[in-house]
Design an enzyme around this catalytic site. Structure first.
Site, short mmCIF file in Angstrom:
data_model
loop_
_atom_site.label_atom_id
_atom_site.label_comp_id
_atom_site.label_asym_id
_atom_site.label_seq_id
_atom_site.Cartn_x
_atom_site.Cartn_y
_atom_site.Cartn_z
N GLU A 64 0.80 -1.24 0.00
CA GLU A 64 0.00 0.00 0.00
C GLU A 64 0.84 1.29 0.00
OE1 GLU A 64 -2.73 -0.48 3.27
OE2 GLU A 64 -3.51 -2.36 2.49
N ASN A 107 2.06 -5.25 -3.11
CA ASN A 107 0.66 -5.58 -2.82
C ASN A 107 -0.13 -4.30 -2.53
OD1 ASN A 107 -1.27 -7.77 -2.15
ND2 ASN A 107 -1.16 -6.99 -0.05
N HIS A 128 -10.45 -5.99 -2.29
CA HIS A 128 -11.50 -5.77 -1.29
C HIS A 128 -12.64 -5.03 -2.00
CE1 HIS A 128 -9.18 -7.09 2.13
NE2 HIS A 128 -8.15 -6.36 1.75
N GLU A 137 -6.39 -10.69 -1.21
CA GLU A 137 -7.22 -10.41 -0.02
C GLU A 137 -8.70 -10.28 -0.40
OE1 GLU A 137 -5.68 -7.10 2.29
OE2 GLU A 137 -3.60 -7.66 1.88
N ASP A 140 -12.47 -10.04 -0.69
CA ASP A 140 -13.73 -10.11 0.04
C ASP A 140 -14.71 -9.15 -0.62
OD1 ASP A 140 -12.81 -7.68 1.16
OD2 ASP A 140 -12.50 -8.54 3.16
O1 9MR Z 1 -7.57 -8.03 8.61
C1 9MR Z 1 -6.64 -7.21 9.25
C2 9MR Z 1 -7.22 -6.71 10.56
O2 9MR Z 1 -7.37 -7.78 11.49
C3 9MR Z 1 -6.33 -5.62 11.16
O3 9MR Z 1 -6.95 -5.07 12.31
C4 9MR Z 1 -6.08 -4.55 10.11
C5 9MR Z 1 -5.20 -3.44 10.65
O4 9MR Z 1 -4.96 -2.47 9.68
O5 9MR Z 1 -5.46 -5.14 8.98
C6 9MR Z 1 -6.31 -6.04 8.34
O6 9MR Z 1 -5.71 -6.54 7.15
C7 9MR Z 1 -5.39 -5.60 6.14
C8 9MR Z 1 -4.19 -6.11 5.41
O7 9MR Z 1 -3.14 -6.38 6.31
C9 9MR Z 1 -3.73 -5.15 4.33
N1 9MR Z 1 -4.81 -4.81 3.42
C10 9MR Z 1 -6.05 -4.40 4.06
C11 9MR Z 1 -6.51 -5.43 5.10
C12 9MR Z 1 -7.85 -5.06 5.68
O8 9MR Z 1 -7.75 -3.88 6.40
#
Ligand code: 9MR
Length: 373
Positions: free
Chosen positions: A175, A216, A252, A280, A282
């Protein structure tokens, strides 16, 4: 146009497009017999077995607390998926809670689980602006460029070195862009300039030359400034000889925003000689879910999987968890959820069945036979 109507139209469009792709696939000869599963007990109609038959790894993010405490969660993780990603356990705040003191426990448990179950591991993630340890957030602003560089290099090489030989794909940088394609103003950019990205890939490669190294990001599934910026970054890295192997499209999605032109986007990155992956996936919607919204969700799962199936360089399709009770979505988007393929009680939803059907029907798709890549 109201968002509900828009959703319905999108769903119809997706299902229509799906029919075309499936019809194309059906024109090709049947693949050789499905290679034996990695485990004798993997059900023949599981996502992983159906993915095996078409040479595509099907993955999930894993919540380590759920894996430890919920046997049904554990069974689904083992039986349905051929690759796993640590949802949080490999992030910097998890692995180095105090300066220089590593806690590899949960991440090691995931790697051991994957090995027991014949699964490959996606490592997530080495360089990000989120989920940094509190001590690091406090220290970084007053550190010099040289100190930050040394610290980031040590983090990457300690972590990649710890898991050397055990990680299939690493999300090296996560990101780095804003939606308008400009650099995200992270502490890494502020302290090191954009060159931190090339350095991160080089350092990771030194620590594990065999791991596939990925950039990513989210919202790069849609053609536009962010996807274009990522494309330019990757071209530049390749020109400089930086060891980058792939791009991860987080995917997402939300039923109210329509569907990305994902296949075309995957293709243009693949044409650079890269692997691509959906990392990722969803598909969230407003709650409670209406039948129209659920149809749109099913359509989005089908179309994202079909995009990966249609592009030979797409080596894995990973969903960001599988059970709605564990999804990150409701905490971040109030009033939205139901983004995954099993419900709150870990019962499969139509989204699950649609993925099964899509994989089963893809057996004749071009380039989708033979062993995993
Ligand atoms: O699913 C993850 C969640 O449990 C955490 O609290 C969050 C913190 O920022 O991160 C989520 O996963 C993220 C991933 O690492 C990177 N892309 C976005 C995902 C959803 O926020």
């Amino acid at each position: 146009m109201t968002s509900r109507l828009r959703t319905g139209l999108i769903a119809a469009a997706v299902l229509g497009a799906g029919a075309v792709i499936l019809a194309q696939g059906a024109a090709f000869a049947a693949p050789p017999a499905t290679p034996p599963g990695h485990q004798p007990h993997v059900p023949a109609d599981s996502l992983r077995a159906l993915g095996d038959a078409v040479g595509l790894r099907i993955g999930t993010a894993v919540d380590m607390d759920a894996l430890a405490s919920n046997p049904a969660y554990r069974d689904i993780t083992a039986n349905q998926f051929s690759t796993v990603t640590a949802e949080n356990a490999m992030k910097w705040e998890s692995v180095e809670p105090s300066p220089g003191v590593y806690d590899w426990g949960p991440a090691d448990q995931l790697v051991a689980f994957a090995q027991q179950n014949g699964q490959l591991v996606r490592g997530h993630t080495l360089v990000w602006h989120n989920q940094l340890p509190a001590w690091l957030n406090a220290a970084l602003p007053s550190m010099s460029t040289e100190q930050v560089r040394a610290l980031l290099k040590k983090h990457i090489q300690d972590e990649v070195g710890h898991f050397r030989g055990k990680i299939w794909q690493w999300d090296v940088v996560n990101e780095a862009f804003n939606d308008d394609g400009t650099w995200r103003d992270t502490i890494w950019l502020q302290k090191l300039g954009p060159g931190y990205i090339a350095d991160a890939f080089r350092w990771a490669h030194e620590a594990d030359p065999k791991a596939l190294l990925f950039y990513n990001d989210y919202n790069i599934e849609f053609t536009g400034p962010k996807s274009n910026a990522t494309y330019s970054l990757v071209q530049q890295l390749q020109k400089e000889g930086v060891p980058i192997d792939g791009v991860g499209f987080q995917t997402h999605l939300d039923t109210q925003y329509g569907l990305p032109d994902l296949k075309a986007n995957l293709e243009r990155f693949a044409a650079l000689g890269l692997k691509v992956a959906e990392t990722e996936v969803d598909v969230r919607t407003t709650l409670p879910v209406t039948p129209v919204e659920q149809t749109a969700q099913v359509g989005a799962y089908v179309s994202t999987l079909q995009a990966c199936l249609a592009v030979r360089a797409c080596i894995s399709y990973t969903i960001w968890g599988f059970g709605d009770a564990y999804s990150w979505v409701p905490a971040v988007f109030p009033g939205e959820g139901a983004a995954l393929i099993y419900d709150e009680n870990l019962q499969p939803k139509p989204q699950y069945t649609a993925l099964q059907d899509t994989l089963a029907l893809a057996s004749g798709a071009p380039g989708r036979t033979g062993p995993h890549r």
